[in-house]
Design a protein around this motif. Structure first.
Motif, PDB file in Angstrom:
ATOM      1  N   TYR A  77     -61.752   4.292 -15.223  1.00 17.82           N
ATOM      2  CA  TYR A  77     -61.255   2.963 -15.564  1.00 17.82           C
ATOM      3  C   TYR A  77     -62.205   2.205 -16.493  1.00 17.82           C
ATOM      4  N   GLU A 162     -59.972  -1.003 -17.617  1.00 20.47           N
ATOM      5  CA  GLU A 162     -58.529  -0.908 -17.800  1.00 20.47           C
ATOM      6  C   GLU A 162     -57.871  -0.396 -16.523  1.00 20.47           C
ATOM      7  N   SER A 164     -54.166   1.062 -15.100  1.00 16.65           N
ATOM      8  CA  SER A 164     -52.823   1.539 -15.435  1.00 16.65           C
ATOM      9  C   SER A 164     -51.987   1.798 -14.187  1.00 16.65           C
ATOM     10  N   GLY A 165     -52.564   1.520 -13.011  1.00 19.15           N
ATOM     11  CA  GLY A 165     -51.847   1.717 -11.761  1.00 19.15           C
ATOM     12  C   GLY A 165     -52.344   2.880 -10.942  1.00 19.15           C
ATOM     13  N   GLU A 166     -53.188   3.730 -11.542  1.00 17.72           N
ATOM     14  CA  GLU A 166     -53.667   4.917 -10.840  1.00 17.72           C
ATOM     15  C   GLU A 166     -54.931   4.657 -10.029  1.00 17.72           C
ATOM     16  N   ASN A 193     -53.074  -9.016 -19.713  1.00 25.39           N
ATOM     17  CA  ASN A 193     -52.275  -8.632 -18.551  1.00 25.39           C
ATOM     18  C   ASN A 193     -53.128  -8.455 -17.298  1.00 25.39           C
ATOM     19  N   ARG A 237     -53.178  -5.697 -12.449  1.00 26.27           N
ATOM     20  CA  ARG A 237     -52.189  -5.993 -13.485  1.00 26.27           C
ATOM     21  C   ARG A 237     -51.328  -7.187 -13.095  1.00 26.27           C
ATOM     22  N   ASP A 240     -46.756  -5.002 -13.859  1.00 23.85           N
ATOM     23  CA  ASP A 240     -46.969  -3.591 -13.537  1.00 23.85           C
ATOM     24  C   ASP A 240     -46.422  -2.637 -14.587  1.00 23.85           C
ATOM     25  N   SER A 241     -45.673  -3.143 -15.543  1.00 21.27           N
ATOM     26  CA  SER A 241     -45.114  -2.261 -16.567  1.00 21.27           C
ATOM     27  C   SER A 241     -46.074  -2.030 -17.723  1.00 21.27           C
ATOM     28  N   ALA A 242     -47.220  -2.717 -17.724  1.00 19.28           N
ATOM     29  CA  ALA A 242     -48.192  -2.579 -18.816  1.00 19.28           C
ATOM     30  C   ALA A 242     -49.597  -2.505 -18.227  1.00 19.28           C
ATOM     31  N   PRO A 243     -50.539  -1.888 -18.933  1.00 24.35           N
ATOM     32  CA  PRO A 243     -51.908  -1.822 -18.439  1.00 24.35           C
ATOM     33  C   PRO A 243     -52.609  -3.175 -18.490  1.00 24.35           C
ATOM     34  N   VAL A 245     -56.294  -5.061 -19.164  1.00 29.71           N
ATOM     35  CA  VAL A 245     -57.511  -4.785 -19.928  1.00 29.71           C
ATOM     36  C   VAL A 245     -58.458  -5.972 -19.811  1.00 29.71           C
TER      37      VAL A 245
END
Length: 257
Positions: A77, A162, A164-166, A193, A237, A240-243, A245
């Motif tokens: 990340y 960053e 991304s949900g992971e 975001n 985030r 949740d549809s975008a990363p 940063v």
């Protein structure tokens, strides 16, 4: 100015207006100073009308950074670049040193310390650009006043966190810490975001002193690393549809023998 965490709680931002002398007084008396971005912009432009002439390209340079491959927690990340510089005592000047590894002892970084970490260097256009030069010169001026008989070993770090949900995005994966230097300058470059990422400063007994959010471009915090611990909460985030940063510049100044 007030920022909001994911839970909806408002975080009060300290107020600031003034110049170099007021910053030095705050760091001398409290061991830290928070400056909102609009004050930093005004201060830099007052010192040099071209100080931020390349701000857009400076900001965009965070979009092209390699992963930090030294994360002992296995995280993917964080991205970063690194540069080493120096400055003579009492002066406002600085010079770029040959590229070299970054090292922190385990006493200061229990997660990733104890080894030499070799990071990719700053792009020359960024390191020698007006924005970076103006920030480095400001640091040399501030810390040269606070410690006029010290020469400086300077290290600059571009950090991107960053999400991304992971996995969780942790700006300070080592937790509450000091960097093992004399002074630290932290500058918000861009948030996108992202929610959370609240900064807290602590005294040497690790009792909280101040909470604030580096939220807007050019928001800055300056700390005496010999007297203050610091930490930043993980980011998440907003959409949740975008990363998410969080791009930050960190510049450290350490007394040079």
């Amino acid at each position: 100015m007030r920022s909001t965490t994911a839970a909806g709680d408002a975080v009060s931002q300290p107020t600031y207006s003034g110049g170099v002398e007021e910053i030095c007084e705050s760091v001398s008396n409290k061991s830290y100073c928070y400056l909102p971005g609009e004050s930093v912009r005004e201060l830099l432009n007052r010192r040099d009308a071209q100080a931020l002439s390349d701000w857009e390209s400076f900001q965009n340079s965070w979009g092209d950074m390699p992963l930090d491959s030294y994360m002992a927690d296995g995280g993917r990340y964080r991205r970063r670049r690194h540069a080493t510089l120096s400055a003579p005592r009492g002066g406002k000047g600085f010079q770029v040193e040959p590229h070299q590894p970054h090292y922190q002892g385990l006493d200061y970084n229990t997660l990733n310390g104890g080894i030499a970490r070799h990071y990719e260097p700053f792009a020359d256009s960024v390191l020698h650009g007006n924005t970076m030069s103006s920030l480095l010169t400001l640091g040399c001026d501030l810390f040269g006043r606070l410690a006029p008989y010290s020469a400086w070993h300077i290290e600059a770090h571009q950090f991107r966190i960053e999400v991304s949900g992971e996995e969780i995005g942790k700006p300070t994966p080592e937790g509450i810490h000091r960097d093992g230097v004399t002074f630290v300058m932290m500058l918000m470059v861009k948030r996108s975001n992202a929610v959370n990422g609240e900064s807290t400063l602590y005294n040497l007994e690790k009792n909280p002193l101040e909470k604030f959010m580096l939220a807007d471009p050019l928001d800055m915090a300056i700390v005496n690393d010999e007297r203050v611990f610091h930490g930043v909460t993980p980011i998440d985030r907003l959409d949740d549809s975008a990363p998410a940063v969080r791009d930050v510049l960190v510049v450290t100044y350490r007394h040079k023998a």
